[in-house]
Design a protein around this motif. Structure first.
Motif, PDB file in Angstrom:
ATOM      1  N   VAL A   1      55.204  72.446  53.287  1.00 18.62           N
ATOM      2  CA  VAL A   1      54.896  71.030  53.482  1.00 18.62           C
ATOM      3  C   VAL A   1      55.235  70.445  52.672  1.00 18.62           C
ATOM      4  CG1 VAL A   1      52.394  69.367  53.030  1.00 18.62           C
ATOM      5  CG2 VAL A   1      52.380  71.567  54.599  1.00 18.62           C
ATOM      6  N   VAL A   2      55.817  69.594  52.504  1.00 25.04           N
ATOM      7  CA  VAL A   2      56.153  68.495  51.504  1.00 25.04           C
ATOM      8  C   VAL A   2      55.536  67.749  51.318  1.00 25.04           C
ATOM      9  CG1 VAL A   2      58.907  69.305  51.904  1.00 25.04           C
ATOM     10  CG2 VAL A   2      58.084  67.298  52.810  1.00 25.04           C
ATOM     11  N   ALA A   3      55.351  66.859  51.999  1.00 24.46           N
ATOM     12  CA  ALA A   3      54.151  65.645  51.655  1.00 24.46           C
ATOM     13  C   ALA A   3      53.083  64.807  52.374  1.00 24.46           C
ATOM     14  CB  ALA A   3      55.311  64.185  51.989  1.00 24.46           C
ATOM     15  N   ARG A   4      51.899  63.941  52.750  1.00 19.90           N
ATOM     16  CA  ARG A   4      51.434  63.540  53.496  1.00 19.90           C
ATOM     17  C   ARG A   4      51.059  62.703  53.493  1.00 19.90           C
ATOM     18  NH1 ARG A   4      49.115  67.694  50.051  1.00 19.90           N
ATOM     19  NH2 ARG A   4      48.610  69.425  51.035  1.00 19.90           N
ATOM     20  N   GLY A   5      50.500  62.161  54.945  1.00 21.42           N
ATOM     21  CA  GLY A   5      50.044  60.501  54.943  1.00 21.42           C
ATOM     22  C   GLY A   5      49.856  60.093  56.750  1.00 21.42           C
ATOM     23  N   GLU A   6      49.325  59.056  56.895  1.00 17.25           N
ATOM     24  CA  GLU A   6      48.722  58.510  57.340  1.00 17.25           C
ATOM     25  C   GLU A   6      49.779  58.326  58.719  1.00 17.25           C
ATOM     26  OE1 GLU A   6      47.511  54.559  55.661  1.00 17.25           O
ATOM     27  OE2 GLU A   6      46.022  55.913  54.507  1.00 17.25           O
ATOM     28  N   VAL A   7      49.520  58.348  59.878  1.00 13.57           N
ATOM     29  CA  VAL A   7      49.748  57.835  61.146  1.00 13.57           C
ATOM     30  C   VAL A   7      49.483  56.116  61.539  1.00 13.57           C
ATOM     31  CG1 VAL A   7      50.274  57.960  64.018  1.00 13.57           C
ATOM     32  CG2 VAL A   7      49.573  60.179  62.384  1.00 13.57           C
ATOM     33  N   VAL A   8      51.279  56.117  61.689  1.00 12.55           N
ATOM     34  CA  VAL A   8      51.139  54.519  62.002  1.00 12.55           C
ATOM     35  C   VAL A   8      51.946  53.838  63.371  1.00 12.55           C
ATOM     36  CG1 VAL A   8      50.885  53.907  59.539  1.00 12.55           C
ATOM     37  CG2 VAL A   8      53.476  54.405  60.773  1.00 12.55           C
TER      38      VAL A   8
ATOM     39  N   ASP B   1      58.527  49.113  67.500  1.00 11.67           N
ATOM     40  CA  ASP B   1      58.711  49.326  68.935  1.00 11.67           C
ATOM     41  C   ASP B   1      57.307  49.827  69.240  1.00 11.67           C
ATOM     42  OD1 ASP B   1      58.401  50.868  71.809  1.00 11.67           O
ATOM     43  OD2 ASP B   1      60.450  52.086  70.385  1.00 11.67           O
ATOM     44  N   SER B   2      56.164  49.191  69.460  1.00 13.96           N
ATOM     45  CA  SER B   2      54.684  49.966  69.510  1.00 13.96           C
ATOM     46  C   SER B   2      54.404  51.206  70.125  1.00 13.96           C
ATOM     47  CB  SER B   2      54.471  48.530  69.787  1.00 13.96           C
ATOM     48  OG  SER B   2      54.070  47.661  71.161  1.00 13.96           O
ATOM     49  N   SER B   3      55.583  51.377  70.921  1.00 10.94           N
ATOM     50  CA  SER B   3      55.232  52.613  71.943  1.00 10.94           C
ATOM     51  C   SER B   3      55.538  53.299  70.811  1.00 10.94           C
ATOM     52  CB  SER B   3      56.526  52.483  73.730  1.00 10.94           C
ATOM     53  OG  SER B   3      57.271  53.251  73.138  1.00 10.94           O
ATOM     54  N   ARG B   4      56.173  53.780  69.987  1.00  7.80           N
ATOM     55  CA  ARG B   4      56.436  54.635  68.724  1.00  7.80           C
ATOM     56  C   ARG B   4      55.184  55.289  67.856  1.00  7.80           C
ATOM     57  NH1 ARG B   4      62.217  55.295  68.237  1.00  7.80           N
ATOM     58  NH2 ARG B   4      61.702  56.953  67.082  1.00  7.80           N
ATOM     59  N   PHE B   5      55.155  56.030  67.143  1.00  6.48           N
ATOM     60  CA  PHE B   5      54.408  56.509  66.378  1.00  6.48           C
ATOM     61  C   PHE B   5      55.301  56.909  65.218  1.00  6.48           C
ATOM     62  CE2 PHE B   5      51.314  57.596  69.474  1.00  6.48           C
ATOM     63  CZ  PHE B   5      50.593  56.671  68.886  1.00  6.48           C
ATOM     64  N   GLY B   6      54.823  56.859  63.456  1.00  7.80           N
ATOM     65  CA  GLY B   6      55.342  57.028  62.243  1.00  7.80           C
ATOM     66  C   GLY B   6      53.939  57.294  61.994  1.00  7.80           C
ATOM     67  N   VAL B   7      54.857  57.884  60.535  1.00  6.34           N
ATOM     68  CA  VAL B   7      54.070  58.400  59.426  1.00  6.34           C
ATOM     69  C   VAL B   7      54.596  57.085  58.174  1.00  6.34           C
ATOM     70  CG1 VAL B   7      53.460  60.353  57.889  1.00  6.34           C
ATOM     71  CG2 VAL B   7      54.394  60.015  60.369  1.00  6.34           C
ATOM     72  N   SER B   8      53.319  56.470  57.744  1.00  3.04           N
ATOM     73  CA  SER B   8      53.980  56.433  56.222  1.00  3.04           C
ATOM     74  C   SER B   8      52.933  57.125  55.170  1.00  3.04           C
ATOM     75  CB  SER B   8      52.806  54.827  56.193  1.00  3.04           C
ATOM     76  OG  SER B   8      52.037  54.400  54.873  1.00  3.04           O
ATOM     77  N   LEU B   9      54.219  57.603  54.317  1.00  2.00           N
ATOM     78  CA  LEU B   9      53.739  59.146  52.880  1.00  2.00           C
ATOM     79  C   LEU B   9      52.821  57.812  52.270  1.00  2.00           C
ATOM     80  CD1 LEU B   9      57.188  60.448  52.877  1.00  2.00           C
ATOM     81  CD2 LEU B   9      55.626  60.939  54.425  1.00  2.00           C
ATOM     82  N   THR B  10      52.232  58.783  51.754  1.00  2.00           N
ATOM     83  CA  THR B  10      50.831  58.633  50.674  1.00  2.00           C
ATOM     84  C   THR B  10      50.670  59.607  50.085  1.00  2.00           C
ATOM     85  OG1 THR B  10      48.849  59.609  52.045  1.00  2.00           O
ATOM     86  CG2 THR B  10      48.975  57.922  52.670  1.00  2.00           C
TER      87      THR B  10
END
Length: 106
Positions: A73-80, A85-94
């Motif tokens: 584990v190197v980071a944590r984040g929120e799914v965005v 491309d609204s059909s894809r997810f990403g992670v915003s690192l927090t």
């Protein structure tokens, strides 16, 4: 058999790029995973799963997800949702997870 150590030398160009072999290191592929959660179940229940089955995970909506690189584990984040491309997810690192503190010697 132990791995050969990698020798680094200063960049002769004086451009402040750092070690000459840094470019080679930066091209090494790593496995990155985003862990939404996990579940434990008996094999019998696993074998009953089919299309449309829902497996409840141990994370709740809104909780941070773990970003794992090569099993650590190197980071944590929120799914965005990705803006382009609204059909894809990403992670915003927090949060960036630091290296574990050295423990007492045994």
């Amino acid at each position: 058999m132990p791995a050969e150590p990698v020798a680094f030398s200063a960049d002769e160009g004086g451009e402040g790029r750092g070690p000459r072999n840094l470019d080679a290191i930066m091209r090494i592929p790593v496995s990155l995973q985003v862990v939404l959660g996990s579940a434990t179940m008996p094999v019998a229940n696993l074998m009953k799963l089919g299309r449309g089955a829902v497996v409840p995970l141990d994370h709740r909506v809104g909780e941070p997800v773990d970003v794992v690189v090569n099993g650590r584990v190197v980071a944590r984040g929120e799914v965005v949702v990705v803006e382009d491309d609204s059909s894809r997810f990403g992670v915003s690192l927090t949060e960036i997870v630091g290296a574990p503190a050295p423990g007492p010697a045994l």
